[in-house]
Design an enzyme around this catalytic site. Sequence first.
Site: not given
Ligand code: MSP
Length: 530
Positions: A21, A24, A130, A133, A155, A158, A309, A312
Site C-alpha cells: 500500500h 510501503h 504478536c 509484528c 498488540c 495491530h 497507521k 492492509k
Molecule cells: N519485514 C519487516 C521489516 C524487516 S527489515 C529488516 C517489516 N515489513 S513491513 O512490510 O511490515 O513494513 C515495511 C515498512 O513499511 C516499515 O518501515 C513500515 O514502517 C512501513 N510502513 C508500513 N505501513 C506504513 C504506513 N502506514 N506509513 C508509513 N510507513 C509504513 O516491518
Amino acid sequence: MPDRKRFFLTTPIFYVNDAPHIGHAYTEVAADVLARWHRQAGDDTWFLTGTDEHGQKILRTATANGVAPKEWADRLVETAWKPLLDTIDISNDDFIRTTDARHEEGVAVFLQKLYDEGHVYAGEFEALYCVGCEEFKPKSEIVDGTGAFEGEKVCAIHSKPLELLQEKNYFFKMSAFQDRLLALYAERPDFVQPASARNEVIAFVQQGLEDLSISRTSFDWGIPIPWDDTHVTYVWFDALLNYVTAIGYGSDDPATAAEFARRWPGNHLVGKDILRFHAVIWPAMLMAAGLEVPEHVFAHGWLLVGGEKMSKSKLTGIAPNEITDTFGSDAFRYYFMRAISFGHDGSFSWEDLSARYQAELANGFGNLASRVLAMNAKYFGGVVPAAGEEAEADLAIRELAASVAAAADARIETFAIHEAIAEVWRLVDALNGYITEQEPWVLAKSEADRDRLGTVLATATEGLRALAELLHPVIPIATAKLWAALGAEATLGALDAQPIREAGRWGRLPAGAPQQPLAVLFPRIEVETQ
Ligand code: MSP
C-alpha cells in the site's frame, strides 16, 4: 582525485504476506530520492531493497491460501513487490529476498560465528507474541482488547490478540551490549535520527535489555540454525542480516568479500514501528560479530488514515497505482516527499494531492518551463539566448540558485527531504516572480530592448537547467522531458550524470544551443465527481 564519498542505503525488506500500500511505497520513494541525489552527486552509491519471506506471518498466509510458503512468496514478489518498483520509478541497485541462497548462507555464517564465540545459549522462554509484528511484545505495547477481543491482551499496533508462546529456544546475549549501545548513542548523536527517535531508543535501552530469543521449533519456515536443525532462525534475526548478506557478508569468494568491505556500513531508512529492531537489536548483533555498526538509522513517521497507521489488516490501505494511474509517478513522489515532514506522521488526502498537483507542479513548475521555452522559440528561434550584462534582478536569481543548491544538499545530508524540496522550490517561485516582473513580452516589442530580453530569457533558461538537475531525484520523468527540451542532452550530456552539488553554478548551457518544443509536463486532471 579525492576518494568518492560512499553511500549505502537500505529500505526495510517488506513482508510478502500481502500486496503493498502507499505506506510501503512511501519508504521506497524516500530512499529512492536520497539514492538518486547521492548518485547524481557522484557518491559511490548502492541502494538495496527487497522482501522478508520467512516466519509465521507468511507461513500462515500461504497456508490459508492453500500454497507452500515459497510458492506464495514467489507469487507476491513477482506480481506485487517488484511491480511496485516500476509503478513509482524506483532505481534500486539490488533486490534481496531472504530465500536467496546468498542470504541463507550468510545468515548461517553469522550465527555460527556468534555461537562459536559464546554469544548464544539455549534456554526456556514464555511470553506474549504478536504475529503481525513477529515480536515478543514489551509491556508498553500490550493493551486490553475491545469489541470482538474484549477480555484479551492485544498488540497496540495491530489491535489483534497476542499469543502465549512457550518454547526451548536459543538466545542471543543481547543484555551484554547495553552499555556499549548507550555509549554509541552518546558518542554519535546522529546515529539514530530524528532526535525524537533517538530519545525513545535511549529511554528503552536505559530500562534494561533482555536477551533475545533467536530460534523457533514450532514451525519450520525459516533458516535452520546451523548447529541444530530442529530450530529455525527467528524471522527478525534473519531479516536484519539482509543488509550485510546482500553486499557479500560471509562469502568466501574474494571479489564478493571485497564488495562487502567497499559498501558497509550502511544507512537504514525505517518506519518508526520497526525502529527498536534497527537501533537496538541490529547494532548489538553487529557488535557481537565484530562488524561496524550502521552509519545512520533514520525513522520516518506513518501515513495515517483517520489518525491511525494506514494498514492492509485494518482495511485502510490504498494501492499506489490508485494514485499513479491518475496523477503519474512523479506527482506521487513529489506529493509524499513535499507534503509530509520526513520523520513525522502525515495524513494523505485526495484534496491535498489535487491541490498541490495543480498549484505546485502544474502552475508553479510546469508552467514556468513551458512559458520560458515558448518565449525562446518565439523570440530567439528556439535556441538558448545569449546573456548580456547582468542587472541586479538577474544576479539575485543566480545567487539564489547557488544558495538553494547548497542548502538542499545540506538538508539531504540530514535526511530532511521535505526541506530540501522546499529550498529548491524557492527558486521555482523566484523565477515565476522574475518573469512576471521583467515582462519579457514587453521587452520583445522594442528592438532597443533586445539585449535585455536575451539576458532575461538566458537567466530564466539557466534557472530551468538548475531546476531540472535539482529536481531530477524527486520527479525523474518530468525533468528528463525538460532536459531534452532544453537541448541540454546534446551539450551537457545525460541528466542523471549532472553533478548535483554544482547545480547552482551558472552559465553552463551554451548560448545558441537548439531547443525542442516541450509537451505539457503536468496536464490538467479532470477529477470525476459522482
Ligand atoms: N519485514 C519487516 C521489516 C524487516 S527489515 C529488516 C517489516 N515489513 S513491513 O512490510 O511490515 O513494513 C515495511 C515498512 O513499511 C516499515 O518501515 C513500515 O514502517 C512501513 N510502513 C508500513 N505501513 C506504513 C504506513 N502506514 N506509513 C508509513 N510507513 C509504513 O516491518
